[in-house]
Design an enzyme around this catalytic site. Structure first.
Site, PDB file in Angstrom:
ATOM      1  N   ASP A   1      36.432  64.176   1.407  1.00 37.97           N
ATOM      2  CA  ASP A   1      35.719  63.025   0.860  1.00 37.97           C
ATOM      3  C   ASP A   1      34.873  62.376   1.955  1.00 37.97           C
ATOM      4  O   ASP A   1      34.968  62.736   3.130  1.00 37.97           O
ATOM      5  CB  ASP A   1      36.681  62.020   0.200  1.00 37.97           C
ATOM      6  CG  ASP A   1      37.807  61.558   1.131  1.00 37.97           C
ATOM      7  OD1 ASP A   1      37.809  61.964   2.308  1.00 37.97           O
ATOM      8  OD2 ASP A   1      38.678  60.802   0.679  1.00 37.97           O
TER       9      ASP A   1
ATOM     10  N   ASN B   1      46.568  52.350  -3.074  1.00 33.52           N
ATOM     11  CA  ASN B   1      46.601  52.115  -4.524  1.00 33.52           C
ATOM     12  C   ASN B   1      46.899  53.406  -5.287  1.00 33.52           C
ATOM     13  O   ASN B   1      46.636  53.506  -6.479  1.00 33.52           O
ATOM     14  CB  ASN B   1      45.270  51.518  -4.997  1.00 33.52           C
ATOM     15  CG  ASN B   1      44.093  52.434  -4.722  1.00 33.52           C
ATOM     16  OD1 ASN B   1      44.268  53.525  -4.152  1.00 33.52           O
ATOM     17  ND2 ASN B   1      42.904  52.025  -5.109  1.00 33.52           N
TER      18      ASN B   1
ATOM     19  N   GLU C   1      40.105  57.306  -7.567  1.00 25.96           N
ATOM     20  CA  GLU C   1      40.659  55.963  -7.675  1.00 25.96           C
ATOM     21  C   GLU C   1      41.401  55.774  -9.001  1.00 25.96           C
ATOM     22  O   GLU C   1      41.108  56.481  -9.974  1.00 25.96           O
ATOM     23  CB  GLU C   1      39.520  54.937  -7.609  1.00 25.96           C
ATOM     24  CG  GLU C   1      38.752  54.925  -6.298  1.00 25.96           C
ATOM     25  CD  GLU C   1      39.446  54.094  -5.215  1.00 25.96           C
ATOM     26  OE1 GLU C   1      40.686  54.022  -5.180  1.00 25.96           O
ATOM     27  OE2 GLU C   1      38.709  53.515  -4.392  1.00 25.96           O
TER      28      GLU C   1
HETATM   29  C1  GLP Z   1      41.174  56.856   2.426  1.00 19.51           C
HETATM   30  C2  GLP Z   1      40.601  58.266   2.234  1.00 19.51           C
HETATM   31  C3  GLP Z   1      41.664  59.260   1.866  1.00 19.51           C
HETATM   32  C4  GLP Z   1      42.879  58.978   2.714  1.00 19.51           C
HETATM   33  C5  GLP Z   1      43.499  57.700   2.205  1.00 19.51           C
HETATM   34  C6  GLP Z   1      44.703  57.238   3.000  1.00 19.51           C
HETATM   35  O1  GLP Z   1      40.475  55.928   1.690  1.00 19.51           O
HETATM   36  N1  GLP Z   1      39.571  58.324   1.253  1.00 19.51           N
HETATM   37  O2  GLP Z   1      41.178  60.573   2.040  1.00 19.51           O
HETATM   38  O3  GLP Z   1      43.789  60.046   2.603  1.00 19.51           O
HETATM   39  O4  GLP Z   1      42.543  56.668   2.085  1.00 19.51           O
HETATM   40  O5  GLP Z   1      44.330  56.796   4.273  1.00 19.51           O
HETATM   41  P1  GLP Z   1      45.388  56.525   5.427  1.00 19.51           P
HETATM   42  O6  GLP Z   1      45.999  57.837   5.748  1.00 19.51           O
HETATM   43  O7  GLP Z   1      44.596  55.967   6.590  1.00 19.51           O
HETATM   44  O8  GLP Z   1      46.369  55.556   4.896  1.00 19.51           O
END
Ligand code: GLP
Length: 277
Positions: free
Chosen positions: A89, A158, A165
């Site tokens: 992403d 979330n 989402e």
């Molecule tokens: C982000 C990314 C995801 C990621 C997630 C968790 O927004 N789009 O690809 O896996 O949120 O992030 P983190 O591992 O920093 O908690």
């Protein structure tokens, strides 16, 4: 497990086929040990299939595992010479070299230290002139080069995966995502020089076609989400729950993230790990 045809719309109402108790659960005392296990697992996947297509999440969950994989590559450099890497992403609207971009993260923590050549890496543009066309470009690449062999995921606060989402109806395939306030407050963006306008992400169906899924969850802030994943309903309002439509999920977590899982579920779920070290 072989890839399978997957219908997002029926999946949201179908009985879960990959029940959490059928998954592999690896509980670690802390995030460092968890990351070591994940790095070892990725190296094992490459040993069994040298040209694996590995799809990479960004963020704090996988960062240390990527660094440890890079450290491992110094000892076994040939292991990485056919590996193919894909970016899950991206923050739409940021410059590709913005310090907060997913591209910058992957280049810094994995691609540059591994000296991955352009032909073995594929990623989203972050400022496409036509975002819908960019989704088409990513979908066409995946149709030609997929399916994903190993999908690395973090768990959004979330319940999102990538930028899928929470919503009443998930979108299939690579798509433009309206980002939730919680995604827009992600810590990655603290260092951003630009403004995020939208998300670009593979769809849940792309993720669920992966042969293996590795979900990394660490820290007390993820404990409610991990409990919901284990005990809650399968619903697009909690996109990670769709993982329950997949049989080959390995969950790597630390004790803090697992703290709210009911004891009975905990005891019946966790596997011993061949990668614990
Ligand atoms: C982000 C990314 C995801 C990621 C997630 C968790 O927004 N789009 O690809 O896996 O949120 O992030 P983190 O591992 O920093 O908690």
């Amino acid at each position: 497990m072989a890839s399978f045809d997957f219908d997002l719309h029926t999946a949201a109402t179908a009985p879960a086929v990959g029940r959490p108790r059928d998954w592999k659960w690896y509980l670690h005392p802390d995030a460092e040990t968890m990351s070591r296990t994940v790095a070892a697992r990725l190296a094992d996947e490459l040993r069994s299939k040298r040209n694996s297509l590995i799809c990479l999440a960004t963020g704090s969950s996988p960062q240390r595992a990527y660094e440890l994989l890079v450290a491992h590559a110094r000892a076994e450099p040939n292991l990485y010479d056919q590996a193919r890497w894909l970016k899950l992403d991206e923050w739409g609207g940021l410059a590709i070299d913005d310090p907060a971009s997913c591209e910058h993260f992957l280049r810094r923590h994995l691609l540059t230290p591994l000296a991955v050549p352009p032909e073995r890496y594929f990623g989203w543009e972050s400022q496409p002139t036509d975002p819908a066309a960019e989704c088409g470009r990513v979908a066409a690449w995946l149709a030609q080069h997929g399916p994903i062999d190993v999908q690395v995921l973090g768990l959004g606060i979330n319940g999102h995966l990538g930028f899928n989402e929470p919503t009443s109806q998930l979108q299939s395939g690579p798509h433009v995502a309206n980002l939730s306030p919680s995604s827009l407050s992600h810590s990655m963006l603290l260092q951003s020089k630009g403004r995020v306008a939208y998300g670009l992400t593979l769809g849940m169906d792309d993720i669920l076609r992966a042969r293996q899924i590795l979900l990394l969850v660490s820290g007390p802030q993820k404990a409610p989400q991990l409990r919901q994943l284990v005990t809650g309903e399968v619903s697009p309002l909690f996109p990670a729950s769709l993982l329950r439509c997949h049989r080959a999920v390995s969950v790597y977590c630390d004790a803090a993230a697992a703290a709210l899982i009911p004891v009975g579920v905990l005891q019946s779920s966790f596997s011993s790990s061949p990668h614990n070290g």
